[in-house]
Each structure stands twice: as structure tokens, then as C-alpha cells.
Design a protein around this motif. Structure first.
Motif, PDB file in Angstrom:
ATOM      1  N   LEU A  17      86.875 115.247 -26.632  1.00 11.37           N
ATOM      2  CA  LEU A  17      87.719 114.581 -25.637  1.00 11.37           C
ATOM      3  C   LEU A  17      89.043 115.320 -25.557  1.00 11.37           C
ATOM      4  O   LEU A  17      89.672 115.596 -26.570  1.00 11.37           O
ATOM      5  CB  LEU A  17      87.949 113.128 -26.034  1.00 11.37           C
ATOM      6  CG  LEU A  17      88.840 112.289 -25.131  1.00 11.37           C
ATOM      7  CD1 LEU A  17      88.248 112.179 -23.727  1.00 11.37           C
ATOM      8  CD2 LEU A  17      89.021 110.897 -25.734  1.00 11.37           C
ATOM      9  N   GLY A  19      92.771 115.931 -23.051  1.00 13.93           N
ATOM     10  CA  GLY A  19      93.641 115.435 -21.993  1.00 13.93           C
ATOM     11  C   GLY A  19      94.245 116.578 -21.197  1.00 13.93           C
ATOM     12  O   GLY A  19      94.557 117.636 -21.758  1.00 13.93           O
ATOM     13  N   LEU A  46      84.680 116.066 -22.295  1.00 14.33           N
ATOM     14  CA  LEU A  46      85.306 115.224 -21.282  1.00 14.33           C
ATOM     15  C   LEU A  46      86.799 115.505 -21.300  1.00 14.33           C
ATOM     16  O   LEU A  46      87.441 115.442 -22.352  1.00 14.33           O
ATOM     17  CB  LEU A  46      85.057 113.740 -21.569  1.00 14.33           C
ATOM     18  CG  LEU A  46      85.734 112.752 -20.624  1.00 14.33           C
ATOM     19  CD1 LEU A  46      85.228 112.921 -19.190  1.00 14.33           C
ATOM     20  CD2 LEU A  46      85.500 111.323 -21.106  1.00 14.33           C
ATOM     21  N   GLU A  47      87.341 115.844 -20.141  1.00 14.49           N
ATOM     22  CA  GLU A  47      88.782 116.064 -20.016  1.00 14.49           C
ATOM     23  C   GLU A  47      89.332 115.047 -19.032  1.00 14.49           C
ATOM     24  O   GLU A  47      88.869 114.955 -17.900  1.00 14.49           O
ATOM     25  CB  GLU A  47      89.089 117.479 -19.542  1.00 14.49           C
ATOM     26  CG  GLU A  47      90.582 117.754 -19.517  1.00 14.49           C
ATOM     27  CD  GLU A  47      90.902 119.215 -19.284  1.00 14.49           C
ATOM     28  OE1 GLU A  47      91.739 119.486 -18.414  1.00 14.49           O
ATOM     29  OE2 GLU A  47      90.329 120.081 -19.971  1.00 14.49           O
ATOM     30  N   MET A  48      90.305 114.286 -19.477  1.00 10.93           N
ATOM     31  CA  MET A  48      90.922 113.262 -18.640  1.00 10.93           C
ATOM     32  C   MET A  48      92.232 113.811 -18.060  1.00 10.93           C
ATOM     33  O   MET A  48      93.142 114.167 -18.811  1.00 10.93           O
ATOM     34  CB  MET A  48      91.204 111.991 -19.457  1.00 10.93           C
ATOM     35  CG  MET A  48      89.963 111.393 -20.121  1.00 10.93           C
ATOM     36  SD  MET A  48      88.605 111.024 -18.998  1.00 10.93           S
ATOM     37  CE  MET A  48      89.307 109.713 -18.040  1.00 10.93           C
ATOM     38  N   ALA A  51      96.120 113.004 -19.197  1.00  9.55           N
ATOM     39  CA  ALA A  51      96.122 112.299 -20.478  1.00  9.55           C
ATOM     40  C   ALA A  51      96.874 113.125 -21.518  1.00  9.55           C
ATOM     41  O   ALA A  51      96.776 114.341 -21.560  1.00  9.55           O
ATOM     42  CB  ALA A  51      94.700 112.035 -20.951  1.00  9.55           C
ATOM     43  N   GLU A  62      95.918 103.724 -18.598  1.00  7.87           N
ATOM     44  CA  GLU A  62      94.721 103.349 -17.848  1.00  7.87           C
ATOM     45  C   GLU A  62      94.718 104.022 -16.491  1.00  7.87           C
ATOM     46  O   GLU A  62      95.780 104.284 -15.941  1.00  7.87           O
ATOM     47  CB  GLU A  62      94.670 101.825 -17.673  1.00  7.87           C
ATOM     48  CG  GLU A  62      94.455 101.053 -18.949  1.00  7.87           C
ATOM     49  CD  GLU A  62      93.078 101.261 -19.582  1.00  7.87           C
ATOM     50  OE1 GLU A  62      92.170 101.809 -18.918  1.00  7.87           O
ATOM     51  OE2 GLU A  62      92.919 100.902 -20.741  1.00  7.87           O
ATOM     52  N   GLU A  64      92.329 106.048 -17.613  1.00  6.39           N
ATOM     53  CA  GLU A  64      91.772 107.112 -18.454  1.00  6.39           C
ATOM     54  C   GLU A  64      91.280 106.592 -19.795  1.00  6.39           C
ATOM     55  O   GLU A  64      90.219 106.991 -20.284  1.00  6.39           O
ATOM     56  CB  GLU A  64      92.807 108.225 -18.684  1.00  6.39           C
ATOM     57  CG  GLU A  64      93.206 108.985 -17.443  1.00  6.39           C
ATOM     58  CD  GLU A  64      94.360 108.346 -16.684  1.00  6.39           C
ATOM     59  OE1 GLU A  64      94.760 107.210 -17.021  1.00  6.39           O
ATOM     60  OE2 GLU A  64      94.840 108.996 -15.739  1.00  6.39           O
ATOM     61  N   ARG A  65      92.048 105.693 -20.388  1.00  5.41           N
ATOM     62  CA  ARG A  65      91.708 105.157 -21.706  1.00  5.41           C
ATOM     63  C   ARG A  65      90.353 104.465 -21.673  1.00  5.41           C
ATOM     64  O   ARG A  65      89.465 104.763 -22.473  1.00  5.41           O
ATOM     65  CB  ARG A  65      92.802 104.203 -22.172  1.00  5.41           C
ATOM     66  CG  ARG A  65      92.568 103.593 -23.518  1.00  5.41           C
ATOM     67  CD  ARG A  65      93.759 102.667 -23.879  1.00  5.41           C
ATOM     68  NE  ARG A  65      93.475 101.971 -25.093  1.00  5.41           N
ATOM     69  CZ  ARG A  65      92.840 100.805 -25.166  1.00  5.41           C
ATOM     70  NH1 ARG A  65      92.424 100.208 -24.073  1.00  5.41           N
ATOM     71  NH2 ARG A  65      92.622 100.232 -26.327  1.00  5.41           N
ATOM     72  N   GLU A  67      87.960 104.635 -19.395  1.00  4.20           N
ATOM     73  CA  GLU A  67      86.896 105.573 -19.001  1.00  4.20           C
ATOM     74  C   GLU A  67      86.450 106.411 -20.195  1.00  4.20           C
ATOM     75  O   GLU A  67      85.248 106.622 -20.404  1.00  4.20           O
ATOM     76  CB  GLU A  67      87.378 106.472 -17.871  1.00  4.20           C
ATOM     77  CG  GLU A  67      87.560 105.750 -16.553  1.00  4.20           C
ATOM     78  CD  GLU A  67      88.171 106.637 -15.477  1.00  4.20           C
ATOM     79  OE1 GLU A  67      88.137 107.877 -15.598  1.00  4.20           O
ATOM     80  OE2 GLU A  67      88.705 106.067 -14.512  1.00  4.20           O
ATOM     81  N   ALA A  68      87.412 106.882 -20.972  1.00  7.80           N
ATOM     82  CA  ALA A  68      87.082 107.699 -22.141  1.00  7.80           C
ATOM     83  C   ALA A  68      86.341 106.874 -23.191  1.00  7.80           C
ATOM     84  O   ALA A  68      85.359 107.351 -23.778  1.00  7.80           O
ATOM     85  CB  ALA A  68      88.351 108.303 -22.740  1.00  7.80           C
TER      86      ALA A  68
END
Length: 79
Positions: A17, A19, A46-48, A51, A62, A64-65, A67-68
Motif C-alpha cells: 500500500l 500513498g 495499491l496507491e491511493m 495519501a 477519507e 482513501e482510508r 477504500e484501502a
């Protein structure tokens, strides 16, 4: 001297994960690329966007939080 070549051939399935505003973003991307080259589908990334480091602990980060966290749960349930 220590070699900078690490083998991920027999590495366990891994969820990474990252950001978009993570200080270590570029290094984490390189790690994923190297793992995926040897592990294929065994390396999940996964890259948000936007983030920051440790964004999962910030309730205000949120959506992002959430979803991750859903992506992590899905990854764990797929085992």
C-alpha cells in the motif's frame, strides 16, 4: 560486500500500500516493480492518490482510508 540484488522468487504473496503523497513513494514503487517482475500476481499494489504516510490511522483521511482497508480485507480473504 553485500549484493543489492534480492530475489523475490519464493516470497509469499504480498500486498503493498502506497500513498501519492508518501515521502517514500518512489522507493515503494521500485520495490513493487522488482517484486512483481519475479512474483507476477503474487505482488499486489495499491496507491491511493494524495495519501500521506500512515494514512490508515487518520480517521479524517477519507475516502482513501476506507477504500484501502476494504482492499486489504479482500486481499486477506483471497488467501
Amino acid at each position: 560486500p553485500m549484493s543489492d540484488k534480492v530475489s523475490y522468487k519464493d516470497f509469499p504473496k504480498t500486498f503493498i500500500l502506497n500513498g501519492g503523497s508518501e515521502v517514500l513513494r518512489d522507493q515503494i514503487r521500485v520495490l513493487y516493480e522488482r517484486m512483481a517482475a519475479e512474483m507476477g500476481q503474487g505482488a499486489v499494489y495499491l496507491e491511493m492518490p494524495d495519501a500521506v504516510h500512515d494514512f490508515l490511522v487518520f480517521l479524517w483521511h477519507e475516502p482513501e482510508r476506507s477504500e484501502a482497508l476494504r482492499a486489504i480485507a479482500s486481499f486477506l480473504q483471497s488467501e
